[in-house]
Design an enzyme around this catalytic site. Sequence first.
Site, PDB file in Angstrom:
ATOM      1  N   LEU A 163     -11.023  -0.327  -0.999  1.00  0.00           N
ATOM      2  CA  LEU A 163      -9.726  -0.818  -1.470  1.00  0.00           C
ATOM      3  C   LEU A 163      -8.730  -0.716  -0.323  1.00  0.00           C
ATOM      4  O   LEU A 163      -8.778   0.228   0.469  1.00  0.00           O
ATOM      5  CB  LEU A 163      -9.210   0.013  -2.648  1.00  0.00           C
ATOM      6  CG  LEU A 163      -9.766  -0.272  -4.047  1.00  0.00           C
ATOM      7  CD1 LEU A 163      -9.219   0.746  -5.044  1.00  0.00           C
ATOM      8  CD2 LEU A 163      -9.430  -1.683  -4.500  1.00  0.00           C
ATOM      9  N   ASP A 164      -7.818  -1.678  -0.228  1.00  0.00           N
ATOM     10  CA  ASP A 164      -6.770  -1.620   0.782  1.00  0.00           C
ATOM     11  C   ASP A 164      -5.895  -0.389   0.554  1.00  0.00           C
ATOM     12  O   ASP A 164      -5.782   0.092  -0.582  1.00  0.00           O
ATOM     13  CB  ASP A 164      -5.890  -2.873   0.709  1.00  0.00           C
ATOM     14  CG  ASP A 164      -6.671  -4.149   0.983  1.00  0.00           C
ATOM     15  OD1 ASP A 164      -7.607  -4.097   1.806  1.00  0.00           O
ATOM     16  OD2 ASP A 164      -6.343  -5.184   0.375  1.00  0.00           O
ATOM     17  N   PRO A 165      -5.242   0.121   1.607  1.00  0.00           N
ATOM     18  CA  PRO A 165      -4.356   1.282   1.434  1.00  0.00           C
ATOM     19  C   PRO A 165      -3.299   1.067   0.354  1.00  0.00           C
ATOM     20  O   PRO A 165      -2.985   1.986  -0.407  1.00  0.00           O
ATOM     21  CB  PRO A 165      -3.721   1.437   2.819  1.00  0.00           C
ATOM     22  CG  PRO A 165      -4.766   0.907   3.756  1.00  0.00           C
ATOM     23  CD  PRO A 165      -5.397  -0.247   3.029  1.00  0.00           C
TER      24      PRO A 165
END
Length: 286
Positions: free
Chosen positions: A39-41
């Site tokens: 998942l993206d930050p």
Amino acid sequence: MNKSGIIILNKPKGLTTNHLIQKLKRKLNVKKIGHAGTLDPLATGVVICLINNGTKLSDYFLNENKAYEVTMKLFQATDTYDSDGSIIEEQEPFKIEQEQVEKVIAKFNGLAYEQEPPMYSAIKIDGKKLYEYARENQVVKVNKRLIKINSLSLDKYENNEISMTVYCSKGTYIRSLIVDIAKELNTIAHVTSLNRIESGNFIIKNSVNIENCEESNLIKMFDAIKMADYEIVELDDTLNVEHGKKIEVIAEKNIVFISNKSKELIACYERENGNVFKCKRGGLNI
């Protein structure tokens, strides 16, 4: 912790997925750890953490469909397609009727199409990640990927922001989807919030925060594979399976997991012909 299996974490905003699993590794004193989908930050939500021998199951969880809640902001584009990036273009806001939004969402609902991944992604080209090229301002050709938006529904539209729930195939970039939706609305946009609510059969209400995670949250490999709707065949004698030999079993699906009577996963097998199965992935218990 010497046990093997998976833990479903609810990733907080601001952490990379790798940072999250390394925190879990230290907290539970795990020997080996991995995950089944980054998942993206900026994003929150479901991360399937693979513990010890559970890391051998990565491919079987990565291939599952996903579901997200996403909010996009219109009239503003960033280099990363989300609010973590730098603004690269802005437009004077103009009136977009809800009916227009609904029509575009209906167009993407159930749509399979060739999607172009964002440059700020971890896809590798010639051994180098795309975001590394992007940071060096290098232009590289990125192949489009066939993905499917299984379901797309409008949750809210106000103040130039559109909130939606997306059910999609593996490999779908929600940031790219938002950019594609904006193009259909003749404008630009970026993601302001993204929450993964499902990864396969693992849902956010059954996840745990890293702060509250304990060894008791571990789902054993047998149970995890069963929850993921894979077929499991239990055998009294697993000697041939342990040696990776072909076996004959009666099974409904072409991919089956073999376990012993103690519900310990031994291997994954695939159908070769009729009731004859060959080993696809052995050593799940060692």
